[in-house]
Design a protein around this motif. Structure first.
Motif, short mmCIF file in Angstrom:
data_model
loop_
_atom_site.label_atom_id
_atom_site.label_comp_id
_atom_site.label_asym_id
_atom_site.label_seq_id
_atom_site.Cartn_x
_atom_site.Cartn_y
_atom_site.Cartn_z
N THR A 30 25.12 -29.13 -16.45
CA THR A 30 24.67 -30.13 -17.11
C THR A 30 26.34 -30.95 -17.51
O THR A 30 26.29 -32.22 -17.32
CB THR A 30 24.18 -29.94 -18.76
N PRO A 31 27.26 -30.47 -17.78
CA PRO A 31 28.50 -31.13 -17.88
C PRO A 31 29.06 -31.92 -16.60
O PRO A 31 29.62 -33.00 -16.85
CB PRO A 31 29.63 -29.94 -18.25
N PHE A 32 28.65 -31.68 -15.47
CA PHE A 32 29.10 -32.20 -14.43
C PHE A 32 28.13 -33.47 -14.30
O PHE A 32 28.44 -34.52 -13.66
CB PHE A 32 28.74 -31.26 -13.05
N ASP A 33 26.95 -33.21 -14.77
CA ASP A 33 26.08 -34.59 -14.48
C ASP A 33 26.34 -35.50 -15.69
O ASP A 33 26.05 -36.74 -15.65
CB ASP A 33 24.29 -34.16 -14.69
N VAL A 34 26.78 -35.19 -16.96
CA VAL A 34 27.37 -36.13 -17.72
C VAL A 34 28.54 -36.88 -17.25
O VAL A 34 28.38 -38.14 -17.56
CB VAL A 34 27.67 -35.22 -19.27
N VAL A 35 29.39 -36.16 -16.67
CA VAL A 35 30.57 -36.89 -16.19
C VAL A 35 29.91 -37.66 -15.29
O VAL A 35 30.66 -38.91 -14.89
CB VAL A 35 31.28 -35.56 -15.73
N LYS A 36 29.11 -37.39 -14.21
CA LYS A 36 28.72 -38.24 -13.23
C LYS A 36 28.05 -39.65 -13.87
O LYS A 36 28.47 -40.43 -13.20
CB LYS A 36 27.67 -37.58 -12.34
N ALA A 247 22.11 -19.09 -2.58
CA ALA A 247 22.86 -20.46 -2.29
C ALA A 247 22.71 -20.78 -0.80
O ALA A 247 22.71 -21.98 -0.50
CB ALA A 247 24.47 -20.05 -2.51
N VAL A 248 22.55 -19.83 0.05
CA VAL A 248 22.77 -20.56 1.66
C VAL A 248 21.13 -20.95 1.75
O VAL A 248 21.02 -22.36 2.30
CB VAL A 248 22.93 -19.08 2.66
N SER A 249 19.98 -20.40 1.51
CA SER A 249 18.98 -20.75 1.44
C SER A 249 18.48 -22.33 0.77
O SER A 249 17.94 -23.13 1.48
CB SER A 249 17.64 -19.73 1.01
N GLY A 250 18.91 -22.14 -0.49
CA GLY A 250 18.94 -23.40 -1.18
C GLY A 250 19.85 -24.56 -0.59
O GLY A 250 19.24 -25.65 -0.68
N GLY A 251 20.90 -24.34 0.06
CA GLY A 251 21.78 -25.49 0.72
C GLY A 251 21.06 -26.13 1.80
O GLY A 251 21.06 -27.11 2.15
N ILE A 252 20.53 -24.98 2.75
CA ILE A 252 19.96 -25.54 3.92
C ILE A 252 18.51 -26.40 3.65
O ILE A 252 18.17 -27.39 3.94
CB ILE A 252 19.46 -24.30 4.80
N ALA A 298 18.97 -45.96 8.84
CA ALA A 298 18.42 -44.55 8.59
C ALA A 298 19.29 -43.55 7.53
O ALA A 298 18.86 -42.74 7.10
CB ALA A 298 18.41 -43.83 10.15
N HIS A 299 20.60 -43.98 7.77
CA HIS A 299 21.52 -43.12 6.78
C HIS A 299 21.31 -43.13 5.39
O HIS A 299 21.49 -42.30 4.77
CB HIS A 299 23.04 -43.58 7.21
N ALA A 300 20.46 -44.22 5.14
CA ALA A 300 20.13 -44.30 3.65
C ALA A 300 19.31 -43.20 3.30
O ALA A 300 19.39 -42.98 1.89
CB ALA A 300 19.44 -45.69 3.40
N LEU A 301 18.57 -42.90 4.14
CA LEU A 301 17.49 -41.65 3.71
C LEU A 301 18.15 -40.32 3.58
O LEU A 301 17.64 -39.37 3.13
CB LEU A 301 16.52 -41.49 4.92
N PHE A 302 19.60 -40.34 3.91
CA PHE A 302 20.30 -39.14 3.64
C PHE A 302 21.53 -39.20 2.95
O PHE A 302 22.58 -38.58 2.80
CB PHE A 302 20.82 -38.45 5.03
N ALA A 303 21.37 -40.42 1.93
CA ALA A 303 22.39 -40.66 1.01
C ALA A 303 22.56 -39.57 -0.29
O ALA A 303 21.29 -38.88 -0.59
CB ALA A 303 22.01 -41.94 0.25
N GLY A 304 23.72 -39.26 -0.50
CA GLY A 304 23.82 -38.26 -1.40
C GLY A 304 23.99 -36.97 -1.07
O GLY A 304 23.65 -36.05 -1.90
N VAL A 309 23.87 -31.01 -2.32
CA VAL A 309 24.07 -29.62 -1.95
C VAL A 309 24.85 -28.84 -2.92
O VAL A 309 24.65 -27.73 -3.08
CB VAL A 309 24.46 -29.58 -0.76
N VAL A 310 25.97 -29.61 -3.33
CA VAL A 310 26.89 -28.92 -4.64
C VAL A 310 25.97 -28.50 -5.55
O VAL A 310 26.48 -27.60 -6.30
CB VAL A 310 28.08 -30.12 -4.63
N LYS A 311 24.94 -29.34 -5.94
CA LYS A 311 24.36 -28.93 -7.18
C LYS A 311 23.23 -27.95 -6.97
O LYS A 311 23.09 -27.24 -7.74
CB LYS A 311 23.59 -30.39 -7.82
N VAL A 312 22.41 -28.21 -5.78
CA VAL A 312 21.38 -27.40 -5.67
C VAL A 312 21.61 -25.92 -5.18
O VAL A 312 21.08 -24.87 -5.61
CB VAL A 312 20.29 -28.18 -4.45
#
Length: 345
Positions: A30-36, A247-252, A298-304, A309-312
């Protein structure tokens, strides 16, 4: 290979094992999202009536920008001397001028959604996994589809169960309703738009993102878990092993399902935009994909990609490692109690 059965623990123990990860994840992310949100709002100020997404890496929450100190969204518009230069600087300024606890602003609504959703999700996954006859690890080539179907089915039921609660919570925030007024407002909304359309707004794009993610995540996690178990069949996975596999499976899974997440975000934010402009909202997921593709490429569909990945990835790691830890803890405790009762008898 021993069967990893759901019946080894009680329903209460299952709930504790499930929701502990949701609480830990919310507290840490949550702190990282508040800052974001603070960093985003200083570049593009949020105006009244505009919606934004509050995400702790585990759940997305749609919030509406309002004015005044009494509403749920006031915390992100507080005036802080100076200008944020980055994440670390924002954390230091917020802590210095508003107190360290301000970094966890917005935590209650996150927990209200995350805890019941997680309990439903993990409980349903365990149920479907055992219903399909799945054992602890992919013991044969014919087992590959079981975690996929169990994960997809569990996520579908979880989204179906939580969507009405999400709609009610969003309505409370956007219209500043008192709890006594909620039932009347919901009845009026259902009467005007119909039960399915009103209570399950955004249901399709949510399924398009969450169901494939869940299927890919559990397939990857169970596959890596089977490799660990085959190397040492005599012991359960350690917390570190569960953390890494999660972490690995969630990132993929996060990378592969990112286009669906982008579409869901555009669909949710458009609620506030159309409310302010008075224009008609695009409700078709396919039309949103086509519009976004032709407008931004097409790159817009992969924005963020990186923030997602850093969060999930850590959120999935914390969730599954804490879940497995407490599940194994309760199983060992129950086994010990049964043995003690047998010896005393």
């Amino acid at each position: 290979m021993p069967r990893d059965t759901f019946e080894d623990i009680t329903a209460v123990q299952q709930m504790i094992s499930s929701c502990t990860g949701a609480i830990l994840t919310s507290l840490l992310v949550t702190p990282f999202d508040v800052v974001k949100i603070r960093l985003q709002s200083q570049k593009v100020p949020l105006v009244k009536g505009k919606c934004f997404l509050y995400c702790n890496g585990l759940m997305d929450h749609l919030c509406t920008c309002l004015n005044g100190p009494t509403n749920n969204g006031y915390w992100y518009k507080r005036k802080v001397p100076g200008h944020y230069k980055g994440t670390v600087d924002a954390m230091m300024q917020i802590s210095r001028h508003e107190g360290f606890r301000s970094l966890w602003s917005g935590l209650p609504p996150t927990l209200v959604m995350a805890v019941p959703a997680t309990v439903v999700y993990f409980s349903c996954y365990e149920h479907f996994r055992n219903l399909f006859g799945y054992s602890a690890g992919l013991s044969s080539q014919n087992d590959w589809w079981k975690p996929i179907m169990a994960g997809a089915s569990a996520r579908t039921l979880a989204v179906f169960a939580i969507s009405p609660l999400e709609m009610v919570r969003t309505k409370i925030q956007s219209e500043q309703l008192k709890y006594s007024q909620v039932l009347t407002a919901v009845q009026h909304t259902v009467k005007e738009g119909g039960m399915v359309k009103s209570l399950y707004r955004g249901f399709t794009p949510t399924l398009l993102r969450d169901v494939p993610f869940s299927a890919l995540y559990w397939f990857g996690y169970e596959g890596m878990k089977s490799i660990v178990i085959k190397k040492s069949p005599s012991h359960n996975m350690t917390s570190a092993e569960s953390f890494c596999c999660g972490a690995v499976s969630g990132g993929i899974a996060a990378v592969l399902t990112l286009p669906f997440d982008v579409i869901k975000t555009h669909r949710q934010i458009s609620i506030g935009e159309t409310r302010r402009r008075g224009s008609q909202e695009v409700t078709s997921t396919l039309r949103l994909i086509i519009q976004l593709y032709y407008r931004e490429g097409a790159h817009a569909l992969f924005a963020g990609l990186v923030p997602r990945v850093v969060k999930v990835a850590p959120a999935c790691a914390i969730m599954i490692s804490s879940y497995e830890y407490f599940k194994n803890f309760f199983k060992a405790r129950n086994r010990e109690l049964r043995e003690n009762r047998m010896h005393s008898a």
